[in-house]
Design an enzyme around this catalytic site. Structure first.
Site, PDB file in Angstrom:
ATOM      1  CE1 TYR A   1      -3.581  -2.014  -0.270  1.00 23.29           C
ATOM      2  CE2 TYR A   1      -3.073  -3.737   1.688  1.00 23.29           C
ATOM      3  CZ  TYR A   1      -3.340  -3.111   0.629  1.00 23.29           C
ATOM      4  OH  TYR A   1      -4.590  -4.092  -0.189  1.00 23.29           O
TER       5      TYR A   1
ATOM      6  CD  GLU B   1      -5.439  -4.347  -3.277  1.00 22.84           C
ATOM      7  OE1 GLU B   1      -4.519  -5.025  -3.050  1.00 22.84           O
ATOM      8  OE2 GLU B   1      -6.591  -3.472  -2.485  1.00 22.84           O
TER       9      GLU B   1
ATOM     10  CD  GLU C   1      -6.137 -13.277  -8.067  1.00 27.46           C
ATOM     11  OE1 GLU C   1      -6.409 -12.513  -7.522  1.00 27.46           O
ATOM     12  OE2 GLU C   1      -5.175 -13.772  -7.322  1.00 27.46           O
TER      13      GLU C   1
END
Lengths: 653, 653
Positions: B351, B453, B462
């Site tokens: 982050y 993300e 993904e």
């Protein structure tokens, strides 16, 4: 905190829960009840007035579901260790009202998704509202297909009446008609194919059904039992207590690791500021805080828990083996390992029985006046590392008889130990070690007594008959075999746990295999009956070790309907005259741990209506290289013949 | 006792063994060496002069095999914890001498049967005597089919020469011809079909082969390494020590949990009665007893063990995941659980990188003089429980820019947390929560910056490309996507452990699935190469997310021949300009633990001769409801195309 430690094991039933009402403030709900002495809460997750159909479509993208708090209000460990989710009790998936039915399905899925998101260990599903539960079961079954590890506890009242149309009050206050609530559970779980994450939470009622109908539940996956404060009576000092029947019920639940959950509001005026009752635990934290208003009910449960008998040494030894399926040994084909010998040799009760049998046989064989002049020839066939040699020599010493011993053993690794034993004990002049399979040994003389321990859990299943038939060649015509006979026993059982464990393998082979298993979570549905008997020596001209037995089992009418997952088997052996050895539960030799029961599974569980008999058939079949069993049920319905030709399970010769 | 504890994990390599000679008195062998500081012995089980053909047939029934003691001389725990059986080194199953060959087979079976009887954890098999080991492997393979849990360690010299006909001294003193001892191991284990109980014990030689040839072994099941006293040098004070190359070798072994076994007789005259060397452990028991004559060698191994760098925090976190296969997440089809969010949110390094990227983008987007008048619209797509919302707001604060944030999230359970986060942080005026799949959201305005993300271990696996293609509808034409691009990487690896774990499932599906796994016991055979790159936003008219890449991997010639069990994959992402994030080993972002590598297995391991290249093909295929990969090898041999039509493994849209 746990109810107590006197039970000696890691039993789940040490932990007691409490059913709570909906509260936005989960941290408070949890701390209040944990400080009050409970171990977990069964708490509604969603605001009870929420109905999906009342949310307008436009606001759906920005609205948030009315859950109790966010996932962050408790730590992941708190959620998973101390919270069981209670699914909204208004849910009715089999309602005739379309809106209610659709709302129910949406809400059920939303709540269970939230519970999964929190990784809760379990959720409590409300009792089906009517007699039919098809749509409810379909929806739960869909969810079960993709569920994480969470258990779903279906709430079922513990009720069975002998009337035709009895009424019963369900957990949410509705009056429903139920003859036997087990039928409701059975329908639901059959629709869900015995899914291993679907289990039962029983709601205990003021009246307790017959013992034999309750025992059925011990074969079912009952995880929790709810005790409502209304079930409690009042003792002489004004404290809550339970009737004798309820006490026995709770003791059974503790024994089977079923957790108690308290429910309801306090209905007793416990004397204020009195000293804690005898049943109270001393809990300094709780003494400082205001006392939880269900504490007297909890204390009574703790008192019952602590009153149980502690586990015996044998039970503690067996704890780790409970309901754990093992493949039977193949002692003829395989050689046992040192650790297996080590375990069996520790079973002193067994060898004391053998010593008693040999003593009696020696006394019968050699009269007192010939004791100093006659030497009996005793052969231990399958001597292993020597425990029967030792027991026989002790019997000779005890009776003053002279003995010559042959120790015959086929496992060359055990023979190594036998040699060292004979050397250490200075038995060289008395004991001859023969490293050979007894079936092909060419004995130099004949024996007065033949001693063996070749029995399996089902008696003949480790091929004792075939081995002793081979060995009796070198027994004198009037010689004695110890054991002289053995008989197998069998009975039908309910055991969801074992059925599901067998099913896990997803193949036919495992459903056609008999397992050795320390049976625990099961219901014995009918007394065991004798199956096969073998006698030694056997000089009959047409002898055969093939057998066939048909058995009819009657289930007491007060038990109600049941489900049969398979058959539990045992044996009893006559060593010599009145000296016996066995594991049939009603006549078992105490404190002996060499054998667990055997379990013959059924490929499909058989539903048996109250009052119907079960017809069971079993065959012992012999081939050139193997021996096997086949079995089937023919009433109330036909099962396939299991293990045809020994295709799945056999014992090698 | 263990070599030390500084390593911080439960690594097996803490335990050091010693190779001993045959001795009838096992209790003495064990106590002498345990008191001397060793943790286990590698001891011959059988008298070395025994040959089955010398035993006359008549006495076979009464003779006893010449094992060291009986099973009762040690407890079961001592046998299984402290004794590795050393199989007689005279055994030669591929000898031309029939008698020797048959004696070898009988003795091997007798010794391994005895070791199983004792439940030893492992037995050491002697090095194959010649170049051919067919009969030896057949016999071991037969035994492996019915073995209990015991491991068989095949003893292999760690030797590789660049000469054509080099000679090498094997453990039993014979001179054999070997170019590359890995080939010997590879032949043997291919004959035994990669059996999971067949492993390697390496014999370290005085000369150490090249690093890249040694690294091959880290993908093999090496359980132990023998260090002969002859390998040691002598330091200035007369104590044994090892060369720098040997030191590095042992450090590698420690890291990969390979146990050291000392072997041979003392060859150093350690100064008598001097003070213990700096490397010595203080061991009061050992100080009182006569010192073990290999103690100085052991102390040196302990010193090396203790000199290793302690594990970093990241390594300790990852310990439990090493070489543990996980199915990749399906974050589009499934909703993540709270605990998964919890884990990922803890990855502060990730982050911080996002915050840096957003800061830079905001500075580029809004010049300083417009900072007070302009509000940038930032959308977090896939906001989860809010970590990117927080990082973006921190970037705004840090740069003095004004921000309006939309947090778009499809998981209704995470939305619950988002709402509570916004409330607690008082972000109601800045952050709008959208409970919706980004692919179908009808946004009320367009964004300056799109933050996401959605990356998997292999970057696009993904379905980040598909999601961001959908989301770029609501990005301004000149808007910025963070990440702006990402690339996958891949390389061929040897990893016997993972190959065997996949094989355990006994089906095709698992061999055609890519796994997320913290790779540890593996050999990387060639540097990784780039595979697929995706850039966002992507306004090209004919855009497609289908991809095909053919890669050629060259293996350094000094590595020697190898075996490929599959391919390890990684990603690297450009968040914005010079701010990147990734797990490709040579450029990985330090201390980030959100992603483990991905592993694409091969159905049959591919043998690659020294100097041959590997040609690998991989496709990214897109259907209406799913995306999948297909892959294959075309050189040195053709593998089948794996996962055709996504039959075994796919990611749902």
């Amino acid at each position: 905190m746990p109810l107590g430690e006197n039970h000696g094991d890691k039993n789940d039933s040490r932990y007691c829960g409490i059913e709570t009402e909906f509260n936005d403030d989960m941290p408070f709900v949890l701390s209040h009840n944990l400080n009050g002495g409970f171990d977990f809460v069964v708490a509604p997750l969603m605001e009870p007035n929420y109905r999906p159909s009342l949310i307008d479509n436009a606001s759906k993208h920005s609205s948030v579901l009315p859950f109790a708090g966010s996932d962050l209000v408790l730590t992941p460990t708190q959620w998973s260790s101390h919270v069981v989710g209670k699914i909204s009790s208004w849910i009715d998936l089999d309602s005739e009202d379309d809106v209610l039915r659709e709302d129910s399905e949406i809400a059920l899925k939303q709540e269970l998704a939230w519970a999964s998101h929190l990784s809760l260990q379990a959720c409590l599903l409300p009792t089906p509202k009517g007699k039919s539960c098809g749509n409810y079961a379909r929806c739960v079954n869909q969810i079960l297909q993709n569920l994480n590890n969470m258990q779903l506890w279906l709430r079922i009242p513990l009720a069975k009446s002998d009337d035709d149309h009895p009424m019963m009050t369900s957990s949410d206050g509705m009056v429903v008609e139920v003859t036997d609530s087990w039928e409701l559970w059975n329908s639901f779980r059959l629709l869900c194919e015995h899914h291993s994450q679907l289990s039962v939470a029983l709601d205990i009622q003021s009246s307790v059904p017959s013992i034999s109908s309750i025992e059925r539940w011990y074969g079912e996956p009952v995880k929790a039992a709810f005790v409502h404060t209304e079930c409690y009576l009042t003792n002489a000092r004004g404290y809550p207590c339970l009737s004798k029947r309820h006490q026995n019920l709770l003791s059974g639940f503790f024994y089977y690791s079923i957790q108690i959950v308290l429910s309801g509001k306090p209905v007793h005026n416990v004397p204020a500021k009195s000293k804690p009752s005898a049943a109270n635990q001393t809990d300094t934290v709780a003494q400082q805080l205001p006392r939880h208003d269900l504490r007297p009910y909890l204390d009574y449960v703790g008192y019952l828990y602590q009153s149980m008998d502690p586990l015996s040494e044998q039970e503690r030894f067996e704890l780790g083996y409970r309901d754990f399926l093992q493949s039977p040994l193949q002692p003829l084909m395989d050689n046992l390992e040192a650790q297996t010998y080590e375990t069996f040799e520790k079973d002193s009760v067994k060898y004391i029985q053998y010593q008693r049998a040999v003593s009696k046989a020696l006394m019968d064989r050699i009269p007192d006046d010939m004791a100093s002049t006659t030497t009996a020839v005793l052969m231990v066939v399958g001597a292993g590392r020597g425990p029967l040699v030792r027991a026989s020599l002790q019997a000779a010493e005890e009776t003053g008889r002279k003995l010559k011993v042959y120790a015959v053993e086929k496992n060359p690794n055990a023979v190594v130990t036998l040699h060292s034993l004979v050397k250490i004990e200075r038995w060289e002049k008395i004991v001859t070690i023969i490293s050979c399979d007894m079936r092909c040994w060419d004995a130099p003389e004949k024996a007065d007594i033949l001693v063996s321990e070749l029995l399996g859990s089902f008696g003949d299943n480790e091929l004792s008959p075939e081995c002793l038939d081979g060995a009796q060649r070198f027994l004198k015509p009037d010689g004695i075999s110890i054991p002289s006979s053995y008989t197998s026993f069998i009975q039908p059982v309910t055991t969801t746990k074992l059925y599901n464990d067998v099913k896990l393998h997803k193949d036919l082979v495992h459903f056609e295999t008999a397992y050795v298993v320390k049976l625990h979570r099961l219901a014995k549905l009918s007394p065991s009956q004798t199956v096969f008997t073998f006698t030694h020596p056997n000089y009959s001209p047409n002898k055969s070790n093939q057998r066939y037995k048909k058995l009819r089992f009657d289930i007491p009418i007060e038990t109600g309907s049941t489900i049969v997952h398979g058959f539990a088997g045992y044996f009893d052996a006559v060593l010599y005259k009145d000296v016996h050895l066995g594991i049939e539960p009603t006549t078992a030799t105490p404190n002996m741990f060499s054998w667990f029961p055997i379990f013959f599974p059924l490929r499909s569980p058989v539903y048996v209506k109250a009052g119907s008999p079960i017809d069971f058939h079993i065959w012992r079949c012999c081939g050139n290289t193997k021996v096997w069993y086949e079995w089937c049920v023919t009433s109330p319905t036909e099962s396939p013949v299991h293990n045809s030709n020994g295709r799945s399970y056999w014992v090698g010769l």
